[in-house]
Design an enzyme around this catalytic site. Structure first.
Site, PDB file in Angstrom:
ATOM      1  N   HIS A  49      39.137  28.528  -7.977  1.00 19.99           N
ATOM      2  CA  HIS A  49      38.173  27.972  -8.437  1.00 19.99           C
ATOM      3  C   HIS A  49      38.164  27.568  -9.358  1.00 19.99           C
ATOM      4  O   HIS A  49      39.333  27.564 -10.287  1.00 19.99           O
ATOM      5  CB  HIS A  49      37.278  28.714  -8.530  1.00 19.99           C
ATOM      6  CG  HIS A  49      37.354  30.538  -9.383  1.00 19.99           C
ATOM      7  ND1 HIS A  49      38.296  31.260  -9.186  1.00 19.99           N
ATOM      8  CD2 HIS A  49      36.620  31.603 -10.298  1.00 19.99           C
ATOM      9  CE1 HIS A  49      38.267  32.227 -10.083  1.00 19.99           C
ATOM     10  NE2 HIS A  49      36.964  32.038 -10.404  1.00 19.99           N
ATOM     11  N   HIS A  51      37.372  28.429 -13.133  1.00 14.10           N
ATOM     12  CA  HIS A  51      37.242  28.638 -14.059  1.00 14.10           C
ATOM     13  C   HIS A  51      38.140  28.913 -14.956  1.00 14.10           C
ATOM     14  O   HIS A  51      39.217  28.469 -14.626  1.00 14.10           O
ATOM     15  CB  HIS A  51      36.639  30.311 -14.004  1.00 14.10           C
ATOM     16  CG  HIS A  51      34.884  30.310 -13.614  1.00 14.10           C
ATOM     17  ND1 HIS A  51      34.464  31.224 -13.450  1.00 14.10           N
ATOM     18  CD2 HIS A  51      34.490  28.817 -13.808  1.00 14.10           C
ATOM     19  CE1 HIS A  51      33.355  30.803 -12.973  1.00 14.10           C
ATOM     20  NE2 HIS A  51      32.361  29.711 -13.212  1.00 14.10           N
ATOM     21  N   ASP A  53      39.991  30.680 -16.443  1.00 15.42           N
ATOM     22  CA  ASP A  53      41.471  31.438 -17.064  1.00 15.42           C
ATOM     23  C   ASP A  53      42.342  30.863 -15.080  1.00 15.42           C
ATOM     24  O   ASP A  53      42.931  32.340 -15.330  1.00 15.42           O
ATOM     25  CB  ASP A  53      40.768  32.869 -16.576  1.00 15.42           C
ATOM     26  CG  ASP A  53      39.670  33.452 -16.053  1.00 15.42           C
ATOM     27  OD1 ASP A  53      38.801  32.608 -15.320  1.00 15.42           O
ATOM     28  OD2 ASP A  53      39.419  34.255 -15.143  1.00 15.42           O
ATOM     29  N   HIS A  54      41.827  30.788 -14.782  1.00 19.54           N
ATOM     30  CA  HIS A  54      42.245  30.357 -12.655  1.00 19.54           C
ATOM     31  C   HIS A  54      42.926  28.970 -13.118  1.00 19.54           C
ATOM     32  O   HIS A  54      44.146  29.077 -12.562  1.00 19.54           O
ATOM     33  CB  HIS A  54      41.519  30.743 -11.810  1.00 19.54           C
ATOM     34  CG  HIS A  54      40.932  32.033 -11.835  1.00 19.54           C
ATOM     35  ND1 HIS A  54      41.299  33.181 -11.145  1.00 19.54           N
ATOM     36  CD2 HIS A  54      39.806  32.758 -12.443  1.00 19.54           C
ATOM     37  CE1 HIS A  54      40.860  33.811 -11.393  1.00 19.54           C
ATOM     38  NE2 HIS A  54      39.612  33.853 -11.877  1.00 19.54           N
ATOM     39  N   HIS A 126      31.069  34.258  -5.154  1.00 21.08           N
ATOM     40  CA  HIS A 126      31.438  34.090  -6.672  1.00 21.08           C
ATOM     41  C   HIS A 126      30.030  33.359  -7.460  1.00 21.08           C
ATOM     42  O   HIS A 126      29.305  32.734  -6.406  1.00 21.08           O
ATOM     43  CB  HIS A 126      32.434  33.485  -6.792  1.00 21.08           C
ATOM     44  CG  HIS A 126      32.892  33.851  -8.627  1.00 21.08           C
ATOM     45  ND1 HIS A 126      32.203  35.252  -9.713  1.00 21.08           N
ATOM     46  CD2 HIS A 126      33.654  33.184  -9.770  1.00 21.08           C
ATOM     47  CE1 HIS A 126      32.993  35.259 -10.443  1.00 21.08           C
ATOM     48  NE2 HIS A 126      34.045  33.852 -10.499  1.00 21.08           N
ATOM     49  N   ASP A 194      37.867  36.729  -8.011  1.00 18.03           N
ATOM     50  CA  ASP A 194      36.380  36.701  -8.182  1.00 18.03           C
ATOM     51  C   ASP A 194      35.005  36.731  -7.813  1.00 18.03           C
ATOM     52  O   ASP A 194      35.025  35.271  -7.378  1.00 18.03           O
ATOM     53  CB  ASP A 194      36.774  34.912  -9.322  1.00 18.03           C
ATOM     54  CG  ASP A 194      37.121  35.138 -10.967  1.00 18.03           C
ATOM     55  OD1 ASP A 194      38.138  36.299 -10.581  1.00 18.03           O
ATOM     56  OD2 ASP A 194      36.742  34.567 -11.397  1.00 18.03           O
ATOM     57  N   HIS A 253      43.665  40.872 -11.886  1.00 10.77           N
ATOM     58  CA  HIS A 253      42.444  40.294 -12.665  1.00 10.77           C
ATOM     59  C   HIS A 253      41.172  41.481 -13.163  1.00 10.77           C
ATOM     60  O   HIS A 253      40.219  41.562 -13.138  1.00 10.77           O
ATOM     61  CB  HIS A 253      41.556  39.046 -11.394  1.00 10.77           C
ATOM     62  CG  HIS A 253      40.294  38.432 -12.478  1.00 10.77           C
ATOM     63  ND1 HIS A 253      39.654  38.731 -12.792  1.00 10.77           N
ATOM     64  CD2 HIS A 253      40.561  37.072 -12.557  1.00 10.77           C
ATOM     65  CE1 HIS A 253      39.077  37.923 -12.939  1.00 10.77           C
ATOM     66  NE2 HIS A 253      39.429  36.797 -12.867  1.00 10.77           N
TER      67      HIS A 253
END
Length: 290
Positions: A49, A51, A53-54, A126, A194, A253
């Protein structure tokens, strides 16, 4: 958030000369360097996805791949909007010596076959569209002489059929199943993060050798935060692993407030004994059964 001893989310798998990434959090290229692995063989990147941090490490990894003199095409897989997001990040990496092929996911379940992998992408739950991925390497059955003879297959055609080729011979279409026994157990790794627990995770993780799953919260009292922010507790991940009948559960995570995830592992192991608290650069080699 990254910690001094912990980078952000990413997984690399290596098979038959090619490498695949799932997610590319900040610090991914440094972690690969620390592991002693190479950027050049990376030919597929799956994004769960969008976001930060990914995906925030993506421009750096693309530049590193370009500087490794890679020229082969790169395949990127992710939710709808992937091409737009990646091209926005590429403002600082506009010129690359390879092309990027985008595969955007829109269905609840999609299957792709790339470089020997069967990739099953499945929607999870999520705050924004998010996918988990199961990576499978199937293994054909053993060559069966009696089956080949019963199907009147000439010996000179046994080898190409055993290697998976389909042939036409004297007006007949010959297929590998005419000389092979039942498929043998292959290899399977499932990665999901997530998300709240969903049936799609259990269905797709079923029988995985390794199930890599988010464990955002270790304490039992954090279930309210897990529900609020659409994440999971350690015990919820352990329950999914038990339901899916996996070989190992690797937790990942973690919340930045969770400095010592090992402190909470015993509670999970009461649900699923073969649970491991994942750490940076942890790896395992999977081999076909004899």
């Amino acid at each position: 958030m990254p910690l001094p001893y912990r980078w952000l989310t990413s997984l690399m798998t290596r098979y038959n000369g090619s490498s695949l990434l799932i997610d590319c959090g900040e610090g991914t290229q440094i972690a690969i360097r620390e592991k002693g692995w190479s950027f050049k063989p990376i030919d597929t990147i799956c994004i769960t996805h969008f976001h930060g941090d990914h995906i925030s490490g993506l421009p750096g990894i693309l530049l590193a791949m370009g500087n490794s003199e890679r020229t082969e095409d790169l395949t990127m897989i992710g939710p709808k909007g992937l091409e737009r997001v990646v091209n926005a990040l590429r403002i600082i990496a506009p010129e690359l010596p390879f092309k990027i092929k985008f595969i955007e996911l829109s269905q609840p379940q999609e299957q792709l076959c790339i470089n020997g992998y069967v990739i099953d992408a499945f929607k999870v739950h999520h705050k924004i569209p998010c996918y988990g991925y199961s990576l499978s390497i199937p293994r054909a059955g053993m060559f069966d002489v009696s089956k080949a003879q019963a199907n009147n297959i000439p010996k000179k055609l046994w080898s190409p059929l055993q290697k998976g080729e389909t042939l036409e011979y004297e007006g007949r279409m010959l297929t590998p199943d005419m000389v092979l026994g039942a498929a043998r157990k292959g290899l399977k790794v499932t990665y999901t993060t997530d998300t709240r627990p969903t049936p799609s995770i259990v269905q797709n993780a079923a029988g995985s050798d390794i199930f890599i799953c988010e464990g955002m919260y270790g304490e039992k009292g954090d279930i309210n935060n897990a529900v609020k922010y659409k994440h999971m507790t350690f015990e919820e991940a352990g329950t999914l692993a038990k339901q899916a009948g996996v070989g190992q559960l690797w937790l990942t995570h973690y919340s930045p407030a969770l400095s010592y995830p090992e402190n909470y592992i015993d509670d999970v192991r009461r649900i699923f004994p073969n649970t491991i608290a994942g750490k940076d650069k942890m790896s395992a080699e999977l081999n076909f059964q004899d």
